[in-house]
Design a protein around this motif. Structure first.
Motif, short mmCIF file in Angstrom:
data_model
loop_
_atom_site.label_atom_id
_atom_site.label_comp_id
_atom_site.label_asym_id
_atom_site.label_seq_id
_atom_site.Cartn_x
_atom_site.Cartn_y
_atom_site.Cartn_z
N SER A 21 0.73 -1.34 0.13
CA SER A 21 -0.15 0.03 0.30
C SER A 21 0.16 1.15 0.18
O SER A 21 0.11 2.39 -0.28
N GLU A 22 2.07 0.67 -0.49
CA GLU A 22 3.06 2.41 -0.47
C GLU A 22 3.15 2.86 -1.46
O GLU A 22 3.40 1.78 -2.31
N MET A 23 3.96 4.05 -1.25
CA MET A 23 3.72 4.43 -2.97
C MET A 23 5.01 4.80 -3.66
O MET A 23 5.62 5.16 -4.35
N GLN A 24 6.28 4.41 -2.25
CA GLN A 24 7.35 4.79 -3.12
C GLN A 24 7.91 4.00 -2.40
O GLN A 24 8.00 3.60 -1.04
N MET A 25 9.24 3.13 -2.50
CA MET A 25 10.03 2.47 -1.90
C MET A 25 11.25 2.93 -1.79
O MET A 25 12.40 3.48 -2.44
N GLN A 26 12.37 3.57 -0.01
CA GLN A 26 13.25 3.90 -0.30
C GLN A 26 14.18 3.26 -0.97
O GLN A 26 14.52 1.72 -1.15
N MET A 27 15.75 3.30 -1.50
CA MET A 27 16.52 3.26 -1.73
C MET A 27 18.09 3.02 -0.82
O MET A 27 18.37 4.62 -0.03
N LEU A 35 19.61 7.10 -11.93
CA LEU A 35 19.12 7.34 -13.48
C LEU A 35 17.63 6.61 -12.65
O LEU A 35 16.34 6.75 -13.56
N LEU A 36 17.59 5.43 -12.05
CA LEU A 36 16.15 5.02 -11.27
C LEU A 36 15.19 5.25 -10.85
O LEU A 36 14.11 5.28 -11.04
N LYS A 37 15.53 5.78 -9.88
CA LYS A 37 15.16 7.21 -9.02
C LYS A 37 14.54 8.14 -9.90
O LYS A 37 13.74 8.10 -10.05
N ARG A 38 15.09 8.65 -10.63
CA ARG A 38 14.23 9.67 -12.02
C ARG A 38 13.39 9.04 -12.81
O ARG A 38 12.90 9.74 -12.80
N LYS A 39 13.14 7.97 -13.36
CA LYS A 39 12.68 7.16 -14.09
C LYS A 39 11.68 6.97 -13.98
O LYS A 39 9.96 7.01 -13.98
N ILE A 42 10.57 4.99 -6.92
CA ILE A 42 11.55 5.11 -6.17
C ILE A 42 11.54 6.22 -4.82
O ILE A 42 11.90 7.32 -5.35
N GLY A 43 11.61 6.29 -4.12
CA GLY A 43 12.33 7.13 -3.26
C GLY A 43 13.71 8.03 -2.49
O GLY A 43 14.44 7.59 -4.02
N ASP A 44 13.35 8.29 -1.54
CA ASP A 44 15.10 8.66 -1.21
C ASP A 44 16.26 7.22 -1.91
O ASP A 44 16.41 6.60 -1.04
N THR A 73 35.14 13.80 1.90
CA THR A 73 34.86 14.33 2.10
C THR A 73 34.21 14.20 0.96
O THR A 73 32.74 15.06 0.51
N THR A 74 34.93 15.00 -0.09
CA THR A 74 34.37 15.50 -1.69
C THR A 74 33.97 14.49 -2.16
O THR A 74 32.76 15.21 -2.43
N GLU A 75 33.49 13.33 -2.26
CA GLU A 75 32.51 12.76 -2.43
C GLU A 75 31.97 12.76 -1.77
O GLU A 75 30.64 12.59 -2.37
N CYS A 76 31.34 12.56 -0.99
CA CYS A 76 30.37 12.67 -0.25
C CYS A 76 29.81 14.28 0.20
O CYS A 76 28.59 14.71 -0.37
N GLN A 77 29.69 15.49 -0.53
CA GLN A 77 29.01 16.62 -0.78
C GLN A 77 29.13 16.61 -2.54
O GLN A 77 27.90 17.18 -2.30
N VAL A 78 29.75 15.39 -3.12
CA VAL A 78 29.37 15.17 -4.40
C VAL A 78 28.20 14.16 -4.64
O VAL A 78 27.06 14.68 -5.16
N LEU A 79 27.82 13.48 -3.93
CA LEU A 79 26.54 12.79 -3.63
C LEU A 79 25.58 13.16 -2.80
O LEU A 79 23.90 13.27 -3.47
N GLU A 80 25.78 14.83 -2.09
CA GLU A 80 24.26 15.33 -1.57
C GLU A 80 24.56 16.59 -3.14
O GLU A 80 22.91 16.26 -2.56
N THR A 81 25.11 16.37 -3.62
CA THR A 81 24.58 17.46 -4.75
C THR A 81 23.92 16.77 -5.69
O THR A 81 23.17 17.07 -5.85
N LEU A 82 24.21 15.64 -5.76
CA LEU A 82 23.53 14.29 -6.77
C LEU A 82 21.68 14.31 -6.17
O LEU A 82 21.14 13.33 -6.84
N GLY A 83 21.54 14.62 -4.97
CA GLY A 83 20.53 14.61 -4.89
C GLY A 83 20.22 13.02 -3.73
O GLY A 83 18.74 12.56 -3.10
N CYS A 84 21.43 12.85 -2.95
CA CYS A 84 21.84 11.70 -2.25
C CYS A 84 21.99 11.61 -0.95
O CYS A 84 22.67 12.89 -0.80
N SER A 85 21.71 10.95 0.16
CA SER A 85 22.06 11.59 1.87
C SER A 85 23.30 10.54 2.14
O SER A 85 23.23 9.22 1.73
N VAL A 86 24.16 10.78 2.85
CA VAL A 86 25.23 9.92 3.27
C VAL A 86 25.04 9.75 4.25
O VAL A 86 24.95 10.28 5.79
#
Length: 282
Positions: A105-111, A134-138, A142-144, A154-167
């Motif tokens: 009954s849920e609308m989304q599944m977290q990744m 891309l799967l999330k965008r498609k 697919i949720g957060d 630290t640089t990789e974490c910042q890029v991941l956050e910029t791409l919409g992911c949470s570390v």
């Protein structure tokens, strides 16, 4: 599917509609003793450790270069036959119904992405991350996206956050309890990480909330039967025990460009019905 009263809305990439998914029964199966673990016991097993990148320096140039690498990689993935073949596979009625059953009954599944590796140093992790984003965008269902690997800078974490992911700031060691529908995106992780995930969710309700994208369990079973290596057997106990309740769909790598990042990867869906069917493994 022509005789069905409902039609999967694949073109809109939603999972709306009332469906009853009937899974095939597997003959007589040996019953195992099972000891139910309380939520408190499961929580105690999750020995979570606070985590932060070792390097605390931020570098704007490094971040820009990595963002450019990711953008190029995502464009490459989006235009690849591999990606479109994978999309076609997800949208086949059999697999699509498996996703729908997990959603309920849920609308989304977290990744949740475990063990992604260094996206700055190597292309395979960049390809894997590109596919997840891309799967999330498609697909709207697919949720957060949450990501963790102890090697992330630290640089990789910042890029991941910029791409919409949470570390994640905690090393869960793969022991996340799927209280709600969750897609665990874990290509090429160590067997112990898959085993930790299964152990943390060792019960009918939790396992039915899990979708796993990762190494083929069928291959693990074959390797154990050939080698009889005690360390390998110990790290795959839950993998082997869940095999009879697993629907596995192997993906196609299509070209050598994606072999290194995704070879022997599969979608896994779990469907135990009774707690007594699950072997208790301490």
């Amino acid at each position: 599917m022509a005789a069905s009263a409902k039609t999967l809305t694949i073109d809109n990439h939603t999972l709306d509609g009332d469906w009853t998914v009937v899974l095939p029964r597997r003959g007589k199966q040996r019953r195992h003793s099972f000891r139910i673990r309380s939520p408190e016991q499961l929580q105690q097993q999750q020995q979570q450790q606070p985590w932060a990148p070792i390097d605390l320096e931020t570098d704007a140039v490094r971040k820009l270069k990595l963002m450019q690498k990711m953008q190029i990689c995502m464009k490459k993935m989006e235009n690849s036959p591999f990606y479109h073949t994978l999309l076609d596979q997800i949208q086949t009625p059999e697999i699509f119904c498996c996703f729908h059953r997990v959603l309920g009954s849920e609308m989304q599944m977290q990744m949740v992405i475990y063990g992604i590796g260094s996206i700055e140093s190597y292309e395979p992790p960049r390809l894997q991350l590109s596919l997840a984003i891309l799967l999330k965008r498609k697909f709207s269902w697919i949720g957060d996206i949450e990501v963790f690997d102890p090697v992330l800078s630290t640089t990789e974490c910042q890029v991941l956050e910029t791409l919409g992911c949470s570390v994640l700031s905690i090393n869960e060691q793969g022991k996340r309890c799927a209280q709600k529908p969750t897609m665990f995106f874990m290509p090429h992780c160590e067997s112990m990480l898959y085993d930790n995930l299964l152990r943390a969710n060792w019960g009918v309700e939790l396992l039915n909330h899990v979708v796993l994208f990762g190494n083929s369990f069928d291959v693990y079973e074959q390797n154990v039967s050939y080698s009889k290596n005690s360390a390998m057997v110990d790290s795959t106990r839950h993998i082997l025990a869940i095999r009879q309740f697993t629907k596995e769909f192997r993906i196609q790598t299509v070209s050598d460009d994606y072999f290194g990042a995704f070879h022997t990867s599969s979608w896994h869906f779990f469907s135990p019905v009774l707690e007594t069917e699950l072997q208790y493994i301490d």
